[in-house]
Structure formats: structure tokens, C-alpha cells
Design a protein around this motif. Sequence first.
Motif, mmCIF file in Angstrom:
data_model
loop_
_atom_site.group_PDB
_atom_site.id
_atom_site.type_symbol
_atom_site.label_atom_id
_atom_site.label_comp_id
_atom_site.label_asym_id
_atom_site.label_seq_id
_atom_site.Cartn_x
_atom_site.Cartn_y
_atom_site.Cartn_z
ATOM 1 N N LEU A 123 0.830 -1.205 0.000
ATOM 2 C CA LEU A 123 0.000 0.000 0.000
ATOM 3 C C LEU A 123 0.861 1.251 0.000
ATOM 4 N N PHE A 124 1.862 1.276 0.879
ATOM 5 C CA PHE A 124 2.700 2.474 0.939
ATOM 6 C C PHE A 124 3.586 2.579 -0.295
ATOM 7 N N GLY A 125 3.942 1.440 -0.855
ATOM 8 C CA GLY A 125 4.823 1.454 -2.011
ATOM 9 C C GLY A 125 4.106 1.838 -3.291
ATOM 10 N N ALA A 126 2.953 1.245 -3.519
ATOM 11 C CA ALA A 126 2.242 1.522 -4.762
ATOM 12 C C ALA A 126 0.741 1.514 -4.511
ATOM 13 N N PRO A 127 0.201 2.636 -4.050
ATOM 14 C CA PRO A 127 -1.233 2.692 -3.769
ATOM 15 C C PRO A 127 -2.027 2.479 -5.049
ATOM 16 N N LYS A 128 -3.141 1.793 -4.922
ATOM 17 C CA LYS A 128 -3.940 1.473 -6.096
ATOM 18 C C LYS A 128 -5.302 2.159 -6.067
ATOM 19 N N HIS A 129 -5.442 3.144 -5.236
ATOM 20 C CA HIS A 129 -6.664 3.931 -5.248
ATOM 21 C C HIS A 129 -6.272 5.407 -5.203
ATOM 22 N N PRO A 130 -6.907 6.256 -6.002
ATOM 23 C CA PRO A 130 -6.516 7.669 -6.043
ATOM 24 C C PRO A 130 -6.591 8.341 -4.670
ATOM 25 N N TYR A 131 -7.555 7.911 -3.839
ATOM 26 C CA TYR A 131 -7.674 8.528 -2.518
ATOM 27 C C TYR A 131 -6.461 8.192 -1.652
ATOM 28 N N THR A 132 -6.051 6.913 -1.677
ATOM 29 C CA THR A 132 -4.869 6.507 -0.921
ATOM 30 C C THR A 132 -3.646 7.283 -1.394
ATOM 31 N N GLU A 133 -3.555 7.424 -2.706
ATOM 32 C CA GLU A 133 -2.423 8.148 -3.278
ATOM 33 C C GLU A 133 -2.367 9.576 -2.738
ATOM 34 N N ALA A 134 -3.540 10.236 -2.718
ATOM 35 C CA ALA A 134 -3.599 11.609 -2.220
ATOM 36 C C ALA A 134 -3.271 11.651 -0.728
ATOM 37 N N LEU A 135 -3.793 10.672 0.003
ATOM 38 C CA LEU A 135 -3.567 10.607 1.448
ATOM 39 C C LEU A 135 -2.075 10.465 1.746
ATOM 40 N N LEU A 136 -1.413 9.574 1.005
ATOM 41 C CA LEU A 136 0.017 9.352 1.239
ATOM 42 C C LEU A 136 0.838 10.575 0.871
ATOM 43 N N SER A 137 0.384 11.297 -0.148
ATOM 44 C CA SER A 137 1.168 12.453 -0.581
ATOM 45 C C SER A 137 1.120 13.566 0.452
ATOM 46 N N ALA A 138 0.197 13.465 1.421
ATOM 47 C CA ALA A 138 0.075 14.505 2.436
ATOM 48 C C ALA A 138 0.991 14.252 3.627
ATOM 49 N N ALA A 196 -4.137 -6.445 -10.179
ATOM 50 C CA ALA A 196 -3.209 -7.360 -10.840
ATOM 51 C C ALA A 196 -1.751 -6.961 -10.617
ATOM 52 N N ASP A 197 -1.454 -5.668 -10.787
ATOM 53 C CA ASP A 197 -0.043 -5.285 -10.810
ATOM 54 C C ASP A 197 0.438 -4.698 -9.475
ATOM 55 N N ALA A 198 -0.102 -5.215 -8.365
ATOM 56 C CA ALA A 198 0.309 -4.704 -7.060
ATOM 57 C C ALA A 198 1.670 -5.246 -6.672
ATOM 58 N N LEU A 199 2.307 -4.576 -5.698
ATOM 59 C CA LEU A 199 3.633 -4.999 -5.252
ATOM 60 C C LEU A 199 3.576 -6.355 -4.572
ATOM 61 N N GLU A 200 2.527 -6.559 -3.759
ATOM 62 C CA GLU A 200 2.387 -7.826 -3.047
ATOM 63 C C GLU A 200 0.987 -8.358 -3.263
ATOM 64 N N GLY A 201 0.817 -9.639 -3.001
ATOM 65 C CA GLY A 201 -0.499 -10.242 -3.126
ATOM 66 C C GLY A 201 -1.417 -9.750 -2.021
ATOM 67 N N GLY A 202 -2.708 -10.026 -2.203
ATOM 68 C CA GLY A 202 -3.674 -9.622 -1.189
ATOM 69 C C GLY A 202 -3.961 -8.137 -1.219
ATOM 70 N N HIS A 203 -3.673 -7.478 -2.326
ATOM 71 C CA HIS A 203 -3.916 -6.043 -2.470
ATOM 72 C C HIS A 203 -5.242 -5.854 -3.205
ATOM 73 N N ILE A 204 -6.249 -5.316 -2.522
ATOM 74 C CA ILE A 204 -7.517 -5.094 -3.205
ATOM 75 C C ILE A 204 -7.869 -3.618 -3.169
ATOM 76 N N ALA A 205 -8.524 -3.167 -4.237
ATOM 77 C CA ALA A 205 -8.906 -1.768 -4.322
ATOM 78 C C ALA A 205 -10.242 -1.668 -5.050
ATOM 79 N N ALA A 206 -10.972 -0.587 -4.764
ATOM 80 C CA ALA A 206 -12.243 -0.352 -5.439
ATOM 81 C C ALA A 206 -12.077 0.844 -6.366
#
Lengths: 305, 349
Positions: free
Chosen positions: B244-259, B312-322
Motif C-alpha cells: 500500500l505504501f509502495g504503490a497505492p492502487k486507489h486515487p484517494y490513498t495516493e492523495a492521502l500518502l502524498s500529504a 493485478a499489478d500490485a507490489l504484493e499479493g492480497g492487495h484489493i482496491a475499489a
Amino acid sequence: MDGGRTAPLPPGVNVAPEMGDIMPPVKAKKGFIGFLRRNPTIAIGGFLVLLMVFVAVFAPYLAHRDPTALAPALRTREPSAQFWFGTDMLGRDVYSRVLHGARVSLTVGFSVAFCASVIGLAIGLVSGFIRLADSIIMRFMDGMMSIPPILLAIALMALTRGSVGNVVLAITIAEIPRVSRLVRGVVLSLREQPYVDAAVASGTRTPMIILRHILPNTLAPLTVQATYICASAMITEAILSFIGAGTPPIIPSWGNIMAEGRALWQVKPYIVFFPAVFLSITVLAVNLLGDGLRDALDPRMAKRL
Amino acid sequence: MSQPLLQVNDLKKHFPIKAGFLGGTTGYVYAVDGVSFDIAKGETLSLVGESGCGKSTVGKALLRLFPLTAGQVVLGGDRIDDMPNGTLRPLRRKMQVVFQDPFSSLNPRMRVRDILAEPIRNFGLAKDAADLEKRLEGLMDKVRLPRDAINRWPHEFSGGQRQRIGIARALAGEPDLIICDEAVSALDVSVKAQIVNLLQDLQTELGLAMLFISHDLAIVEHMTHRVAVMYLGKIVEVAPKRSLFGAPKHPYTEALLSAVPVPMPGAARERIILKGDVPSPINPPKGCRFHTRCPYAFDRCRTEEPQLRPVADALEGGHIAACHLHDRPAGENPLSGAKGAQLLAVGSA
């Protein structure tokens, strides 16, 4: 887990790092004297209240003569060495009457404060915890609060005959809405406290929640409110007696002494003056005590909710 | 991984809005609107999101501090969501809570001893008075408080010490899962670190699972195994921490991490500033709830609600996003690959 400490502390080490300067000894002076010095309003108010209680309890010994003994030959005497506060239009000793009047005032004040607190607490707890009861009880209390307490007390007194017990009953009924609103408000805010949630989560049953977590935290604001009710009950009693709807004339009370002296106010002002001073000092003392308790128990609690 | 300790399926909590003279219901606050996740034994799952997204409501709902609107909650094999209070009471032992505010979470009129003894007595854990005493001492040792502090009142302690007492109370019932509802947010930084370390030590010592509800991503990255990101009553992304921290797969997470501020002078990072405020949970947007603020939103987002699906292209398995972006070809998906990796380096740099 990366970055986290994994090894438990060795058995001997069981003190948190920030505990180094844990709990410095309390510097403030301990004990009763220290408490009074830090709360001068409680000291002054408490002293005056105790003084009045002393006067009321020992009235028969402090008084010079029977407060109801008539002496037509000694009517309306000015204050003197013989009659400290003078005599009224029937020749009764005003000093003795005022001392005995303290009994009525304090009895009414304390009884009303106690009864209204206990009943109001019960009602407030019920309506704070049961939603359906709340909406019914509080509408009823709203209705009662829309009638001025004095008017309500007068109306209730008109239904019965004058006696100290009935005065207590009438004023108590008039004061209950204020207490139950306060308690309800406090209960509603306490129910939202995290420690109540934590108690629920750790399996405490509702009766125990009320007894252990809600009730003890309600007592501080309730005690403060009780002192204000005590003061206002004493004034209401005096008003009721003054207009002849309260304590029967045979029992001297500050209200009816003033009522009897009212006709002579312009020529013999002392008959009204002394009971009025006693009433004012007592009400002031009780209010000071209440203010002091409020500050000492919970500085954030508003005077009236 | 065998049977998870806690399974939450489509949890919903809608608060009615009462208004008007007769107190009729005029609408609902959709505080939690279909949340699913599970927590394994000994695992830490963090629930992150901004204020008002419903993360604390999830915690309180799991504790059954109020009745749930819908959904299943299975704790250690027992379905607790519709269980009557009497049946639930002994099971409450398995799931305890630590609250945010160390001041209002301890009853000011109870000594520490009575606060800690309450769960032990409720669950009938102590055999006799001596056993109770031994347990109380053990609890004080576990949270590294001096044993003789047990007869003191809560107001005699500092915030960090009070939080230790709160943790001790949570441990008193010997739980399998502790819900930490912003448990370190109210503490200042040095104390915060100590409490976080204490929680980690306890987790290793006692094999506890934790639901760590927080908005502090730096702390979350430090102590969690997996992260669930919540937005407006829904979970938008669940992933192992590194993924999640390495490659967020939801735009909201991405914005959250950038803060999250970068703890390195001169290091700048591309900030994603979200437009507008969080929409009201009384009237959430149709389609994807994030589309009103999403920089990548397209037509489909406004009409169709995305489901949580493996990426599909997450860093690790078990990565789900909506997010509907993942149905697009990689060239048109701004979140494809490890693009977010540059956003990382929180704390671990």
C-alpha cells in the motif's frame, strides 16, 4: 515486524521510561485547614450556615422569652437591653421570634433541597436512560417549568392547609423540574464518555454502569444545585409566609414576622428589618457555600443547566 | 492462514436523523455503509482515513456499543452482530478497546485498582482475592507502571500514564483482539512513541490481534501488517503495508500518502491537493463516492459503484482496491505499476 521492538523487558524492569519523575509529592497543604484556606467562599459560607444551624437548634436556650407569649402592655417597644430587637404589635419579643424563625427557614430549605434532589435524581436517571420515558417526562417538566415556581407553590398551598410539611411539599414539587433537567443532562453527557463505553465493552451490566459510573459523577453537580435550591426554597418559604399562604401564623417564621410588621413599617421598621437581615445572611451564606462547592468540585460545571 | 479471528462482512451503521416536532426520522447518516475485512490472530490491521469517514464508528460497531444496521461480524467463530446482549456479554472478553482521550477514558471517581478489577470481576477470571491481586500486579507490570501506583486516582497520572492504565484495562480481560481507536493520537510525540512500542511489545508477548484505527500514517506504517483505507463509510483499498505504501492502487490513498510530510530537509514530493470537502455522509455521491474529488474520475465513476477487487499489478499479493481505473489498459491507468513508490519513504528513509 520490522522496526518494532520484539524482546519483552527483563523481569526486574517494569517501570515506564517517562515514570522517572512520577508523581511528585503534593505540595498544597493537606487536611481540612488547607482546604478551607484554598476555598475561602466555602469557609465563609459554611461558617455562616453552621452559625444559623446553631441558632436554630438552640433557639429555646438563646431566646429570652416565649416567642408566642403575648404582652399587650409592652407593644411595639423599640430595641433595648430588655428586648434586643424590640417587640411587635402584640407585644411579642422579636428577637425570640427571629431565632425561632430560623428553625422554619432551615427546615424548609434543607428538606426541600434533600427531597427535590433525591426525587429529581431518580427522575433524571430514568429519563436519561430510557428514551421513551424521556420524551414523556421532559415534556411534562417543560410544562411545569413554564409556571413560575412561586405561583406553582402558591397554587399547591391553596389546595391544602398551611403547615411546614405542606410548604416543603409545595416547594419541592416546584423545584423538581430543575433538578431532573440537570441530572438528565449530566447523565446524557456521561453516557457518551469513553469510560462508560469501555465498561460496556468489558461486560458491565447496565445497573452496575449506573451505580458505578454514572451516579458518582452526577453527585458533584447535584450537590451544587442542591445548595442553590436550598437558598431559593428559603426565599420561597418567606414569600409564601409573607402573603399568608405558607407557615401558619402560630409558628414564627421570617416571612410571617415580616408580614406582621409590614403595617408598621414606616413607624417601627425594626420589626421587618431583623428577620429580613437574618434571611438575607442565610441565603447569602448558602449561595456562597454553593459557589465554593461548584468551584471546588468541578470548575467547568455551569451554575444552572 | 486458517480461520481469521475477526470477520466483518458488509457492516452497515446508519444513524437516523430526528427532526421536527414529533421527532420523525427525516434521513440517515450513512456513517458506515458496507465495510468488509478480516483480521487474523496476532495480526495488526490499520484502519485509516480522514475525520468523519466512519472509522471510529466501525470500531464502536464491532464492540456492539450500539445495534448494527446490517452486516455480519464473526469473532472467533461466533456471530456476534445479532447476538442478544446477555449472550454476548461473556464473549466481550475477547475484544477490548483503548480509546483516544486518556482523560475521559478513565472514570475520575474510581481508583486504578477498581478500574482494572472491573473486567476481571465481570468475566469471573480471578479464582479468589489472592488471584485477583496477582492479576492486578501482572497488569501493572505488563504496561510498565509501578505496582504501588494501583491505589492512586486517575487524575494523579499524566496522559501517557493514563493511556497505559487504559491499555491495562483492555488487557485485563485477556482479549484476543484489541481495538485501538486513535489510541496514540492525543499524546505528544515522545509519549506516543513509547505507547506504540508498548503496544508492539504486548502484541508479541501476548499474541494479540489489533485493529488500529488512526489517521496518522507514519505511526500506521511503523506498526501495522495490513492497512485498510476508508473513505466516506466505505473501504476503498486493503493491502499489506509495503504494497500500500509502495504503490497505492486507489486515487484517494495516493492523495492521502502524498500529504505525509517527508522527514528530510529539502526533499519535496508532488503533493496531490484534493479539491473541495468530503461530501456529506447524509447524502453520499452516486457511483464511486470519491468521484467528486478524484483527479482521474471519468464517466463510469459517476454512475457505477466500483467493487473491491484484487489488483493485478500490485507490489504484493492480497492487495484489493475499489477503482474503475484498473479495468483500463495500463497506458490509461495512472495508478498502474509501482508509480506510487516515490511517494513512500515515510519514516523508513
